[in-house]
Design an enzyme around this catalytic site. Structure first.
Site, PDB file in Angstrom:
ATOM      1  CB  CYS A   2      -0.950   0.089   1.182  1.00 46.39           C
ATOM      2  SG  CYS A   2      -2.097  -1.278   1.266  1.00 46.39           S
ATOM      3  CE  LYS A 606      11.653  -2.299  -4.986  1.00 49.20           C
ATOM      4  NZ  LYS A 606      12.399  -3.305  -5.736  1.00 49.20           N
TER       5      LYS A 606
HETATM    6  C1  F6R Z   1      12.243 -10.147  -5.652  1.00 44.72           C
HETATM    7  C2  F6R Z   1      11.831  -9.229  -4.614  1.00 44.72           C
HETATM    8  C3  F6R Z   1      11.503  -9.762  -3.264  1.00 44.72           C
HETATM    9  C4  F6R Z   1      12.287  -8.954  -2.213  1.00 44.72           C
HETATM   10  C5  F6R Z   1      11.862  -9.359  -0.797  1.00 44.72           C
HETATM   11  C6  F6R Z   1      12.689  -8.632   0.257  1.00 44.72           C
HETATM   12  O1  F6R Z   1      12.442  -9.506  -6.869  1.00 44.72           O
HETATM   13  O2  F6R Z   1      11.784  -8.063  -4.843  1.00 44.72           O
HETATM   14  O3  F6R Z   1      11.771 -11.109  -3.156  1.00 44.72           O
HETATM   15  O4  F6R Z   1      13.639  -9.197  -2.415  1.00 44.72           O
HETATM   16  O5  F6R Z   1      10.511  -9.065  -0.610  1.00 44.72           O
HETATM   17  O6  F6R Z   1      12.574  -7.253   0.134  1.00 44.72           O
HETATM   18  P1  F6R Z   1      13.639  -6.293   0.781  1.00 44.72           P
HETATM   19  O7  F6R Z   1      14.926  -6.501   0.089  1.00 44.72           O
HETATM   20  O8  F6R Z   1      13.092  -4.913   0.605  1.00 44.72           O
HETATM   21  O9  F6R Z   1      13.751  -6.686   2.232  1.00 44.72           O
END
Ligand code: F6R
Length: 611
Positions: A2, A606
């Site tokens: 969100c 994201k």
């Molecule tokens: C894959 C992807 C997810 C993130 C995961 C961790 O392309 O984007 O697997 O790597 O959700 O996110 P962060 O790195 O922000 O902790």
């Protein structure tokens, strides 16, 4: 999970449009639905329609500002709010659904019964059922199935006995879970926002004030930012911004950070998608890691030497970086253990004051990573945050921060942040072994190799392979040792971007069962580096070939076992980086060919700020 955006004192006087533009930059955080609420300027109030359809207000409030809301399911890309009235104050949201299906009714903002308050929310109100029951007893009427709507009705209820500011703080304290909320009071044109566990930033311009889940949403307006901490609230009115401590209600001093990020960092720069732009940027972002963070690496190197246990945690792509770092540590003679952060808690009890924990995260806001890091820290572990986004929760928790500096990563699919994390972890491990200068040179050389290799020729080659595989539904990816985490990440890129089932295996695991899945024509990627694994990888490829598999070698060397070969630069232990870049490109082109939106794969967000 969100996206939240709001503006006060919008200088264009079309706050709904400014909000929509801000939300478009946050769409990567959720794209099930979007919504905007605006307080119309006085002259427009009489013209506001209270009809259903896309734009509506719940009740006609004759003497007060009537908030107008437009909210819809689907992506925000083509949305317009030109049919909304002009106004200087608006609030908006992009949704990644948790409670309640993907419907117009469940889209945010949510309004109370009186029509005075609207609420946008990022997080989960874990006790919402209990709160809802108490509100139903008081005859509140609900229009959605969301946990968020409860907040609007609670504020309506509590504000009968206290100021709106106090009511919002009191209600926020009643919510169980990690949450960030923004509340618009249509009577006073005030926005109150609170944070506990989900990110919120305030942009302070000359005349205008902004609220957003991520600074990239208002970078085009101001670079002066107040990052809210957990337990902080902000009150935004046309006359200014006030920071509050939620527990005591006391005012705190604003401490603005001036960001040197450029607006262009958050734009596509001529590429059709952020994904492709960010893949191509790796030519610059990878070698950049050799030029930054030396002091931090020295500190970390010294701490590693004093530690008896090295733990690496992360989720998804970051978990694969953690696994790759385990191999980097082994190469310099140190045993480290990597965990998917979501599986770490049973082992957190083994961490102590002699433990160093590397928490790897692009966003620094991933709930599972934060929980694992907190658990290790509670036992006295030294915490290193290996992050890309700045001023995150993880960063604030850490004893030392290693900012990998890949710049804003807008595509939901992680690419450049991963390779910058990898290069940074490589440098850290070499710092621990007294080989930092050599490693810096290796990273710089890799930058040159990437620049000569990531050209139109490579894009053409990968596109040709993508065309060949477009109609396949199952693929397999094998790798050994350092190329094993490469295989995991390679396969994940294909799954995320194209929705094709692609399964990674350690090459050595094949003959223990997996090989039953291989039939005539099954695409099998063999990911290799010019190291001790070469012969074993090739013999695994031969076993796959003998069962009919079509072997696509991604390696710096050619082989008669490969039906197709995508040649990658030989960068020693860093060959994992170009090998993964092939997977990123392949996922991207397969996705395009199969009609997905590579920047925003279905069901993903994201920053995964919920457990
Ligand atoms: C894959 C992807 C997810 C993130 C995961 C961790 O392309 O984007 O697997 O790597 O959700 O996110 P962060 O790195 O922000 O902790």
């Amino acid at each position: 999970m969100c996206g939240i955006f709001a503006v006060v004192n919008d200088t264009s006087h079309h706050a709904a449009r400014t909000t929509l533009e801000g939300l478009k930059k946050l769409e990567y955080r959720g794209y099930d639905s979007w919504g905007v609420a605006v307080v119309p300027t006085a002259s427009q109030k009489s013209k506001v329609s209270a009809k259903g359809g896309s734009a509506y207000g719940r009740k006609s409030l004759k003497s007060k500002n009537q908030i107008v809301i437009k909210k819809k399911i689907g992506k925000i890309g083509e949305a317009t709010v030109d049919d909304m009235p002009s106004g200087d104050i608006a609030i908006g949201h992009t949704r990644w659904a948790t409670h309640g299906g993907v419907t117009d009714e469940n889209a945010h903002p949510h309004m109370d019964c009186s029509g005075r308050f609207v609420v946008i929310h990022n997080g989960i109100v874990e006790n919402y059922q209990e709160l809802k029951q108490s509100l139903l007893k008081k005859k509140h009427t609900f229009h959605s199935e969301t946990d968020t709507e409860v907040i609007a009705h609670l504020i309506e209820d509590r504000s009968k006995e206290m100021s709106v500011e106090q009511a919002v703080l009191m209600v926020f304290k009643e919510l169980v879970g990690s949450n960030a909320i923004g509340v618009l009071d249509g009577h006073t044109g005030t926005i109150v926002a609170c944070r506990n566990g989900s990110p919120l930033s305030i942009g302070v311009g000359k005349e205008q004030y902004f609220l957003a889940s991520d600074v990239t949403a208002f970078l085009g307006h101001t670079q002066d930012v107040q990052f809210l901490e957990d337990g902080e609230a902000v009150v935004m009115t046309p006359s200014g911004v006030k920071l509050l401590d939620i527990a005591s209600g006391k005012e705190k001093k604003l401490a603005l950070t001036h960001l040197d990020w450029k607006v262009t960092d958050a734009q596509k720069g001529g590429y059709p998608h952020f994904t492709l732009k960010e893949i191509m940027e790796q030519v610059v972002t990878v070698p950049k890691t050799a030029l930054v963070n030396r002091t931090e690496m020295e500190t970390i190197g010294a701490m590693v030497k004093q530690s008896t246990r090295i733990v690496l945690i992360g989720c998804g792509t970051a978990a694969y970086c953690a696994l790759a770092s385990q191999y980097f540590f082994a190469q310099v003679g140190r045993e480290a253990k990597s965990y998917g952060a979501y599986e770490y808690l049973p082992f957190a009890g083994f961490s102590d004051t002699k433990t160093i924990v590397f928490a790897i995260s692009q966003s620094g806001e991933t709930a599972d990573t934060l929980i694992a890091a907190r658990a290790a820290k509670k036992n006295g572990a030294y915490l290193v945050a290996v992050v890309n986004a700045r001023v995150s929760t993880l960063e604030r928790m850490a004893d030392v921060v290693l900012p990998v500096g890949a710049g804003p990563e807008i595509s939901v699919v992680s690419t450049k942040a991963f390779t910058s994390q990898l290069a940074s972890m490589y440098l850290v491990t070499r710092m621990c072994a007294g080989k930092y200068e050599e490693a810096v040179n290796n990273v710089k050389t890799l930058g040159e190799l990437l620049a000569g290799w990531q050209t139109k020729k490579l894009l053409g080659e990968v596109l040709d392979v993508a065309k060949l595989l477009m109609s396949q539904e199952d693929m397999y990816v094998i790798g050994k040792h350092m190329s094993y985490p490469a295989a995991l990440e390679f396969a994940l890129k294909i799954k995320e971007s194209s929705y094709i089932h692609s399964e990674p295996f350690a090459a050595g695991e094949l003959k223990h069962g997996v090989i039953t899945l291989i039939q005539k024509g099954t695409p099998c990627f063999a990911i290799g580096a010019s190291d001790e694994t070469k012969l074993e990888l090739l013999s695994s490829a031969a076993q796959l070939k003998a069962r009919g598999g079509t072997i696509i070698g991604v390696a710096p060397y050619a082989s008669s076992e490969f039906d197709i070969h995508i040649a990658t630069p030989d960068a020693g232990p860093l060959t994992i980086i170009p090998n993964v870049i092939v997977g990123q490109l392949l996922g991207y082109y397969l996705g395009i060919g199969r009609g997905t939106d590579p920047d925003k794969p279905r069901n993903l967000a994201k920053s995964v700020t919920v457990k």
